[in-house]
Design an enzyme around this catalytic site. Structure first.
Site: not given
Length: 115
Positions: A15, A42, A83, A85
């Protein structure tokens, strides 16, 4: 700002995050790319970068993330995904930064497909 490398990524599949870093004194902003195999989320990457940025008294904003496949032997990098988030990073910006850093690479590409 010179104390903050534009790129710090591992080799393999991992990531990554794209972070906008600003010097509050000069109001200069630049994007940096960070990605580490050891980070499962992340947010973990941001947590690793934060102490250095705080120590340098720089402000930052994680503007998204995704995934990278970095093959040193073939000199290729593939950027894709998002991601959950932070949302999807602008992979074209990450690609441009990586191309500047890895000038001798055969291929640095990105796609909005995949996770």
């Amino acid at each position: 700002m010179d104390d903050v490398s534009d790129v710090d990524i591992d080799v393999g599949r991992f990531k990554y995050v794209l972070i906008a870093v600003t010097d509050p004194k000069t109001r200069v902003t630049k994007h940096i790319v960070r990605g580490y195999i050891r980070c499962h989320f992340h947010g973990d990457i941001v947590d690793e970068v934060e102490p250095q940025l705080n120590r340098l008294k720089l402000t930052y904003d994680c503007v998204g993330g995704g995934r990278i496949v970095h093959n040193v032997e073939e000199k290729t990098i593939l950027i894709f995904g998002y991601s959950q988030g932070f949302g999807k990073a602008d992979h074209s910006i990450a690609s441009k930064i990586l191309k500047e850093h890895y000038k001798d690479y055969e291929s640095i590409t990105w796609s909005d497909e995949g996770y």
